[in-house]
Design a protein around this motif. Structure first.
Motif, mmCIF file in Angstrom:
data_model
loop_
_atom_site.group_PDB
_atom_site.id
_atom_site.type_symbol
_atom_site.label_atom_id
_atom_site.label_comp_id
_atom_site.label_asym_id
_atom_site.label_seq_id
_atom_site.Cartn_x
_atom_site.Cartn_y
_atom_site.Cartn_z
ATOM 1 N N UNK A 75 44.492 23.218 102.946
ATOM 2 C CA UNK A 75 43.428 23.839 103.719
ATOM 3 C C UNK A 75 43.553 25.356 103.638
ATOM 4 N N UNK A 76 42.432 26.000 103.317
ATOM 5 C CA UNK A 76 42.386 27.450 103.232
ATOM 6 C C UNK A 76 41.453 27.949 104.327
ATOM 7 N N UNK A 77 42.008 28.439 105.396
ATOM 8 C CA UNK A 77 41.172 28.866 106.513
ATOM 9 C C UNK A 77 40.567 27.662 107.208
ATOM 10 N N UNK A 137 28.720 29.513 98.330
ATOM 11 C CA UNK A 137 30.029 30.006 98.740
ATOM 12 C C UNK A 137 30.042 31.522 98.581
ATOM 13 N N UNK A 138 30.714 32.205 99.480
ATOM 14 C CA UNK A 138 30.802 33.659 99.376
ATOM 15 C C UNK A 138 31.755 34.038 98.251
ATOM 16 N N UNK A 139 31.610 35.264 97.767
ATOM 17 C CA UNK A 139 32.549 35.757 96.752
ATOM 18 C C UNK A 139 33.975 35.713 97.270
ATOM 19 N N UNK A 140 34.167 36.034 98.542
ATOM 20 C CA UNK A 140 35.504 36.037 99.135
ATOM 21 C C UNK A 140 36.109 34.631 99.118
ATOM 22 N N UNK A 141 35.283 33.616 99.412
ATOM 23 C CA UNK A 141 35.781 32.236 99.392
ATOM 24 C C UNK A 141 36.186 31.823 97.985
ATOM 25 N N UNK A 142 35.383 32.188 97.001
ATOM 26 C CA UNK A 142 35.697 31.809 95.622
ATOM 27 C C UNK A 142 36.998 32.477 95.172
ATOM 28 N N UNK A 143 37.168 33.748 95.505
ATOM 29 C CA UNK A 143 38.400 34.460 95.146
ATOM 30 C C UNK A 143 39.602 33.802 95.815
ATOM 31 N N UNK A 144 39.464 33.444 97.089
ATOM 32 C CA UNK A 144 40.551 32.795 97.822
ATOM 33 C C UNK A 144 40.916 31.463 97.194
ATOM 34 N N UNK A 186 35.056 26.307 87.909
ATOM 35 C CA UNK A 186 34.097 26.832 88.877
ATOM 36 C C UNK A 186 32.713 26.673 88.268
ATOM 37 N N UNK A 187 31.846 25.860 88.877
ATOM 38 C CA UNK A 187 30.517 25.607 88.324
ATOM 39 C C UNK A 187 29.455 26.424 89.057
ATOM 40 N N UNK A 188 28.320 26.610 88.390
ATOM 41 C CA UNK A 188 27.149 27.312 88.927
ATOM 42 C C UNK A 188 27.520 28.715 89.430
ATOM 43 N N UNK A 189 28.237 29.418 88.590
ATOM 44 C CA UNK A 189 28.633 30.787 88.889
ATOM 45 C C UNK A 189 27.847 31.722 87.974
ATOM 46 N N UNK A 190 26.968 32.515 88.534
ATOM 47 C CA UNK A 190 26.166 33.435 87.736
ATOM 48 C C UNK A 190 27.031 34.557 87.162
ATOM 49 N N UNK A 191 26.578 35.131 86.054
ATOM 50 C CA UNK A 191 27.367 36.153 85.365
ATOM 51 C C UNK A 191 27.562 37.401 86.214
ATOM 52 N N UNK A 212 27.868 37.503 89.458
ATOM 53 C CA UNK A 212 28.908 37.195 90.439
ATOM 54 C C UNK A 212 30.284 37.186 89.778
ATOM 55 N N UNK A 213 30.352 36.663 88.563
ATOM 56 C CA UNK A 213 31.629 36.675 87.843
ATOM 57 C C UNK A 213 32.109 38.109 87.630
ATOM 58 N N UNK A 214 31.195 38.985 87.255
ATOM 59 C CA UNK A 214 31.565 40.390 87.051
ATOM 60 C C UNK A 214 32.100 41.028 88.334
ATOM 61 N N UNK A 215 31.581 40.574 89.469
ATOM 62 C CA UNK A 215 32.011 41.143 90.747
ATOM 63 C C UNK A 215 33.395 40.663 91.177
ATOM 64 N N UNK A 216 33.745 39.430 90.821
ATOM 65 C CA UNK A 216 34.995 38.855 91.352
ATOM 66 C C UNK A 216 36.151 38.853 90.362
ATOM 67 N N UNK A 217 35.884 39.030 89.078
ATOM 68 C CA UNK A 217 36.926 38.801 88.074
ATOM 69 C C UNK A 217 38.143 39.702 88.258
ATOM 70 N N UNK A 218 37.942 40.936 88.711
ATOM 71 C CA UNK A 218 39.071 41.850 88.886
ATOM 72 C C UNK A 218 39.892 41.537 90.131
ATOM 73 N N UNK A 219 39.362 40.667 91.004
ATOM 74 C CA UNK A 219 40.082 40.282 92.221
ATOM 75 C C UNK A 219 40.940 39.037 92.020
ATOM 76 N N UNK A 220 40.836 38.440 90.852
ATOM 77 C CA UNK A 220 41.615 37.236 90.557
ATOM 78 C C UNK A 220 42.934 37.665 89.922
ATOM 79 N N UNK A 221 44.029 37.286 90.567
ATOM 80 C CA UNK A 221 45.324 37.792 90.109
ATOM 81 C C UNK A 221 46.443 36.849 90.517
ATOM 82 N N UNK A 222 47.586 37.028 89.862
ATOM 83 C CA UNK A 222 48.793 36.287 90.210
ATOM 84 C C UNK A 222 50.013 37.097 89.771
ATOM 85 N N UNK A 223 51.005 37.139 90.622
ATOM 86 C CA UNK A 223 52.243 37.843 90.272
ATOM 87 C C UNK A 223 53.146 37.004 89.376
#
Length: 254
Positions: A29-31, A55-62, A77-82, A84-95
């Protein structure tokens, strides 16, 4: 988990019961509103897929970042417009993990690639009536190929120029495709024609291409549901994802 294992050791539950209960707990469960299914592939043979619309951009990133940290399987991730992808791609990360983001603009699908998919034996054919139906066909293609199977595509071969169809059907049969996905809008006649030519399963996908009484794909849906060629399976309008998963359920059980 410890409680379940203690019950297993004490003989209060069987091994099969313990396995079932452990699988049931593999949902994170996330939130307050999001539940991520970490072991969907273990149960269904197909990895977790997230529907991005509403879904909000914040939810998808989470969701994506949590999946990367806690799972080694790929995420879809389905039905993601280009845009929106441009907006969230830099927020996707992992150490801790290496991954790739593979985005198919036509299909509007993002693959979060954590591992390479094992190649499998079977082929699925994908046909679209017109070029406007290609995004739905591409959605099905991405889903099938992400599961390791091959696809053979032939686009823009609808009944308005039916002479284009027969050589492509012949080619796919020679390639030994096990299932055909046929996407069509307007009057939705193409799946019926194809099903009358082959002895393999045909999945009809009505698309929302059309106008007048055909607007929104309703005419194509009704046409496919009462096809004169028996044995066609029909998914919902524009549901390339569902057609792809259904095709996989067929080939994975051959």
């Amino acid at each position: 988990m410890r409680n379940l294992l203690e019950k297993l050791l004490d003989g209060k539950i069987t091994l099969d019961q313990c396995e079932t209960l452990l699988k049931a707990q593999n949902i994170q469960e996330l939130g307050d509103n999001i539940k991520l299914d970490l072991k969907r592939k273990d149960r269904t043979g197909f990895p977790e897929a997230i529907f991005a619309e509403n879904k909000s951009d914040e939810d998808i990133i989470l969701i994506i970042n949590s999946h990367i940290e806690k799972n080694d399987d790929n995420l879809i991730i389905t039905r993601l417009d280009s845009n929106r992808f441009d907006l969230i791609k830099d927020e996707i990360s992992s150490k801790d993990k290496d991954f790739k983001l593979i985005f198919n603009k036509k299909a509007r699908i993002l693959i979060v690639k954590l591992r390479q998919v094992e190649n499998k034996d079977f082929k699925v054919g994908i046909i679209t009536a017109g070029t406007s139906d290609i995004p739905v066909g591409e959605e099905a293609k991405v889903i099938i190929e992400e599961s390791g199977h091959k696809t053979i595509t032939s686009y823009d071969i609808g009944v308005a120029g039916i002479h284009r169809l027969f050589p492509q059907i012949s080619k796919m049969i020679e390639e030994d495709v096990k299932v055909l996905i046929v996407c069509a809008g307007m009057e939705g006649a193409l799946p019926s024609v194809v099903a009358g030519l082959v002895d393999i399963p045909v999945i009809g996908v009505p698309t929302s291409v059309g106008y007048g009484v055909g607007e929104g794909g309703i005419a194509a849906l009704y046409s496919m549901l009462q096809s004169c060629a028996p044995g066609i399976a029909v998914v919902n309008i524009d549901n390339g994802f569902g057609a792809g998963v259904f095709a996989l359920s067929i080939v994975n059980n051959l």
